[in-house]
Design a protein around this motif. Sequence first.
Motif, PDB file in Angstrom:
ATOM      1  N   MET A   1       0.834  -1.188   0.000  1.00 38.07           N
ATOM      2  CA  MET A   1       0.000   0.000   0.000  1.00 38.07           C
ATOM      3  C   MET A   1       0.879   1.253   0.000  1.00 38.07           C
ATOM      4  O   MET A   1       1.735   1.414   0.858  1.00 38.07           O
ATOM      5  N   ALA A   2       0.667   2.100  -0.961  1.00 39.25           N
ATOM      6  CA  ALA A   2       1.468   3.313  -1.092  1.00 39.25           C
ATOM      7  C   ALA A   2       1.082   4.328  -0.017  1.00 39.25           C
ATOM      8  O   ALA A   2      -0.082   4.427   0.367  1.00 39.25           O
ATOM      9  N   TYR A   3       2.072   5.060   0.447  1.00 42.60           N
ATOM     10  CA  TYR A   3       1.782   6.157   1.372  1.00 42.60           C
ATOM     11  C   TYR A   3       0.935   7.196   0.655  1.00 42.60           C
ATOM     12  O   TYR A   3       1.193   7.532  -0.496  1.00 42.60           O
ATOM     13  N   ARG A   4      -0.064   7.719   1.369  1.00 37.86           N
ATOM     14  CA  ARG A   4      -0.951   8.740   0.810  1.00 37.86           C
ATOM     15  C   ARG A   4      -0.421  10.119   1.181  1.00 37.86           C
ATOM     16  O   ARG A   4      -0.170  10.383   2.356  1.00 37.86           O
ATOM     17  N   ILE A   5      -0.264  10.968   0.171  1.00 39.23           N
ATOM     18  CA  ILE A   5       0.290  12.305   0.357  1.00 39.23           C
ATOM     19  C   ILE A   5      -0.734  13.334  -0.097  1.00 39.23           C
ATOM     20  O   ILE A   5      -1.282  13.225  -1.192  1.00 39.23           O
ATOM     21  N   LEU A   6      -0.975  14.341   0.730  1.00 42.33           N
ATOM     22  CA  LEU A   6      -1.845  15.462   0.365  1.00 42.33           C
ATOM     23  C   LEU A   6      -0.958  16.678   0.163  1.00 42.33           C
ATOM     24  O   LEU A   6      -0.208  17.061   1.063  1.00 42.33           O
ATOM     25  N   LEU A   7      -1.011  17.258  -1.031  1.00 42.39           N
ATOM     26  CA  LEU A   7      -0.188  18.413  -1.379  1.00 42.39           C
ATOM     27  C   LEU A   7      -1.071  19.633  -1.595  1.00 42.39           C
ATOM     28  O   LEU A   7      -2.025  19.578  -2.373  1.00 42.39           O
ATOM     29  N   MET A   8      -0.748  20.730  -0.906  1.00 47.32           N
ATOM     30  CA  MET A   8      -1.435  21.994  -1.140  1.00 47.32           C
ATOM     31  C   MET A   8      -0.430  22.995  -1.696  1.00 47.32           C
ATOM     32  O   MET A   8       0.591  23.279  -1.081  1.00 47.32           O
ATOM     33  N   ASP A   9      -0.738  23.522  -2.882  1.00 49.55           N
ATOM     34  CA  ASP A   9       0.068  24.585  -3.484  1.00 49.55           C
ATOM     35  C   ASP A   9      -0.829  25.341  -4.446  1.00 49.55           C
ATOM     36  O   ASP A   9      -1.648  24.738  -5.132  1.00 49.55           O
ATOM     37  N   ASP A  10      -0.671  26.667  -4.496  1.00 54.24           N
ATOM     38  CA  ASP A  10      -1.528  27.477  -5.368  1.00 54.24           C
ATOM     39  C   ASP A  10      -1.009  27.556  -6.798  1.00 54.24           C
ATOM     40  O   ASP A  10      -1.699  28.083  -7.670  1.00 54.24           O
ATOM     41  N   GLU A  11       0.177  27.023  -7.061  1.00 53.42           N
ATOM     42  CA  GLU A  11       0.757  27.067  -8.403  1.00 53.42           C
ATOM     43  C   GLU A  11       0.432  25.778  -9.153  1.00 53.42           C
ATOM     44  O   GLU A  11       0.966  24.714  -8.817  1.00 53.42           O
ATOM     45  N   PRO A  12      -0.420  25.849 -10.190  1.00 55.74           N
ATOM     46  CA  PRO A  12      -0.784  24.635 -10.932  1.00 55.74           C
ATOM     47  C   PRO A  12       0.420  23.866 -11.467  1.00 55.74           C
ATOM     48  O   PRO A  12       0.429  22.631 -11.424  1.00 55.74           O
ATOM     49  N   ALA A  13       1.462  24.560 -11.931  1.00 57.51           N
ATOM     50  CA  ALA A  13       2.635  23.867 -12.477  1.00 57.51           C
ATOM     51  C   ALA A  13       3.349  23.067 -11.388  1.00 57.51           C
ATOM     52  O   ALA A  13       3.773  21.928 -11.623  1.00 57.51           O
ATOM     53  N   ILE A  14       3.470  23.652 -10.207  1.00 52.53           N
ATOM     54  CA  ILE A  14       4.119  22.937  -9.098  1.00 52.53           C
ATOM     55  C   ILE A  14       3.293  21.710  -8.729  1.00 52.53           C
ATOM     56  O   ILE A  14       3.836  20.625  -8.511  1.00 52.53           O
ATOM     57  N   CYS A  15       1.977  21.875  -8.691  1.00 55.78           N
ATOM     58  CA  CYS A  15       1.102  20.743  -8.355  1.00 55.78           C
ATOM     59  C   CYS A  15       1.229  19.621  -9.382  1.00 55.78           C
ATOM     60  O   CYS A  15       1.334  18.453  -9.020  1.00 55.78           O
ATOM     61  N   GLU A  16       1.245  20.000 -10.649  1.00 57.95           N
ATOM     62  CA  GLU A  16       1.331  18.994 -11.709  1.00 57.95           C
ATOM     63  C   GLU A  16       2.654  18.240 -11.648  1.00 57.95           C
ATOM     64  O   GLU A  16       2.689  17.008 -11.640  1.00 57.95           O
ATOM     65  N   ILE A  17       3.739  18.975 -11.563  1.00 59.52           N
ATOM     66  CA  ILE A  17       5.072  18.353 -11.540  1.00 59.52           C
ATOM     67  C   ILE A  17       5.258  17.524 -10.268  1.00 59.52           C
ATOM     68  O   ILE A  17       5.746  16.391 -10.310  1.00 59.52           O
ATOM     69  N   THR A  18       4.853  18.077  -9.132  1.00 57.14           N
ATOM     70  CA  THR A  18       5.010  17.352  -7.862  1.00 57.14           C
ATOM     71  C   THR A  18       4.144  16.100  -7.845  1.00 57.14           C
ATOM     72  O   THR A  18       4.573  15.055  -7.351  1.00 57.14           O
ATOM     73  N   GLY A  19       2.943  16.188  -8.404  1.00 59.73           N
ATOM     74  CA  GLY A  19       2.079  15.011  -8.494  1.00 59.73           C
ATOM     75  C   GLY A  19       2.747  13.893  -9.282  1.00 59.73           C
ATOM     76  O   GLY A  19       2.726  12.727  -8.880  1.00 59.73           O
ATOM     77  N   ILE A  20       3.377  14.258 -10.387  1.00 62.29           N
ATOM     78  CA  ILE A  20       4.095  13.277 -11.217  1.00 62.29           C
ATOM     79  C   ILE A  20       5.271  12.681 -10.440  1.00 62.29           C
ATOM     80  O   ILE A  20       5.471  11.460 -10.430  1.00 62.29           O
ATOM     81  N   LEU A  21       6.044  13.551  -9.775  1.00 69.74           N
ATOM     82  CA  LEU A  21       7.191  13.067  -8.995  1.00 69.74           C
ATOM     83  C   LEU A  21       6.741  12.119  -7.882  1.00 69.74           C
ATOM     84  O   LEU A  21       7.357  11.076  -7.661  1.00 69.74           O
ATOM     85  N   LEU A  22       5.664  12.494  -7.192  1.00 70.95           N
ATOM     86  CA  LEU A  22       5.171  11.637  -6.106  1.00 70.95           C
ATOM     87  C   LEU A  22       4.762  10.268  -6.625  1.00 70.95           C
ATOM     88  O   LEU A  22       5.069   9.243  -6.008  1.00 70.95           O
TER      89      LEU A  22
END
Length: 128
Positions: A1-22
């Motif tokens: 079971m993968a660890y669940r991570i909740l990311l809050m950031d107002d920058e869509p690019a950061i969210c997209e890239i970080t989501g991919i990295l995670l």
Amino acid sequence: MAYRILLMDDEPAICEITGILLKKLGYDPTIAFTGEETLEAFRKAREDGIPYDVIILDLTIPGGMGGREVVQIIRESDPDVKVLVSSGDLSDPAIVAFADYGFSGVLTKPYNKIGLDKAIKSVLSPGS
């Protein structure tokens, strides 16, 4: 079971890239753009019995609730949750003395895949 991570950031690019990295690192990410979205996702996950393992909060959300406010509300219902504060302003008191503000650790911007993984692992298994 993968660890669940909740990311809050107002920058869509950061969210997209970080989501991919995670995902590449094997985590199960959820993205939120505002403090309100973050709190709603946090509450829903707890109600569903699948709480987040780590929450990453951007310190500053222009015109909205940032990491400082969100972590206080989260701590009221879960004092043991692992919360990383994310910022590029390394002089901010909430970065320098993160524990005083209710954070478990710091993720400095800009970050990369290795830094992201290291910060998450540091709060999941302290002392490693």
